[in-house]
Write an enzyme that holds these catalytic residues in place. Sequence first.
Site, short mmCIF file in Angstrom:
data_model
loop_
_atom_site.label_atom_id
_atom_site.label_comp_id
_atom_site.label_asym_id
_atom_site.label_seq_id
_atom_site.Cartn_x
_atom_site.Cartn_y
_atom_site.Cartn_z
N SER A 125 46.53 7.58 17.54
CA SER A 125 47.83 6.92 17.61
C SER A 125 48.83 7.88 18.25
O SER A 125 48.99 9.02 17.78
CB SER A 125 48.32 6.55 16.21
OG SER A 125 47.47 5.57 15.64
N ARG A 179 39.68 -0.41 7.97
CA ARG A 179 40.94 0.21 7.51
C ARG A 179 41.20 -0.26 6.08
O ARG A 179 41.82 -1.29 5.85
CB ARG A 179 42.09 -0.21 8.43
CG ARG A 179 43.42 0.47 8.11
CD ARG A 179 44.50 -0.01 9.10
NE ARG A 179 45.75 0.73 8.92
CZ ARG A 179 46.69 0.42 8.04
NH1 ARG A 179 46.53 -0.62 7.22
NH2 ARG A 179 47.79 1.14 7.95
N LYS A 233 51.63 -2.34 8.09
CA LYS A 233 51.70 -0.92 7.79
C LYS A 233 53.08 -0.59 7.23
O LYS A 233 54.08 -0.67 7.94
CB LYS A 233 51.43 -0.11 9.06
CG LYS A 233 51.17 1.36 8.81
CD LYS A 233 50.80 2.08 10.10
CE LYS A 233 50.57 3.56 9.84
NZ LYS A 233 50.35 4.31 11.09
#
Length: 203
Positions: free
Chosen positions: A100, A28, A129
Site C-alpha cells: 500500500s 483479510r 477500513k
Amino acid sequence: MGSPNCKDHPVRVLQEAIEGGITLYQFREKGIGALTGDQKLELARQLQQLCRENHIPFIINDDISLAISLNADGVHIGQDDEPVEEVRKKLGEDKIIGVSVHSYDEAVTALKGGADYFGIGPVFPTKTKEDAKPSNGTKLIEELRHKEFSIPIVGIGGITADNAGSVITAGADGVSVITAISHAPSVTEAAKSLRKSVLEIRS
C-alpha cells in the site's frame, strides 16, 4: 475479504465471486468478530484450497507468518508493516508482494524494495477500513503513471461497478474491492459487473 465482511459463509462467498470472474483473492481477517488462532488458520486453508482448485492466486493481508505456514502465493503489506526487503527474504523470490502506497516517496521505496504491485487508496471514501486515510481520488495513480512507473497498480477503497472505470482510466491495472462484492444481493453478478466495467476500459 474475511469472515467479518461476509453475510454468508466466506467459502460460499468466495466460490460465488470466483464464478463471477475475480482474478485474485486476498485473505483479510480483520475487524470486529475476526477469527484468530486455529479458527483463522482453518478458514484460510479452506479459502486457499478453493483458490487452488480454480487457479486463483491466494495472498494474505499483513500476516507474514501465516503466509509462510500455508505457502500462500504472496502477501499484501502496509506502510506500518515490515520493510519490503525483509518480507522478500522471508517469502522468497517467487512470491507476490503488494504494498500500500500513499505518496510518490513511498512508491519509490516500495519499488526499490522489490514490490510486485502497488495498492493505492482509498480512491473513494470507504467504511471497511476503520483507520483508512482520507480518500484522494485517482491523483496518485495519475502522478505515478505520468512519472512512468510501469509497475502494476491496483486501486483500493470505495470502488464499485459504477466508478471502477474511472480508476482504470486513470492508469490502474485493476481494482480491489470487499463489500462491493461480499455485501451484494448477488455476489456472482456483482463480480461480473465489476469485471465488465474494468475490461471495457482496458479493451
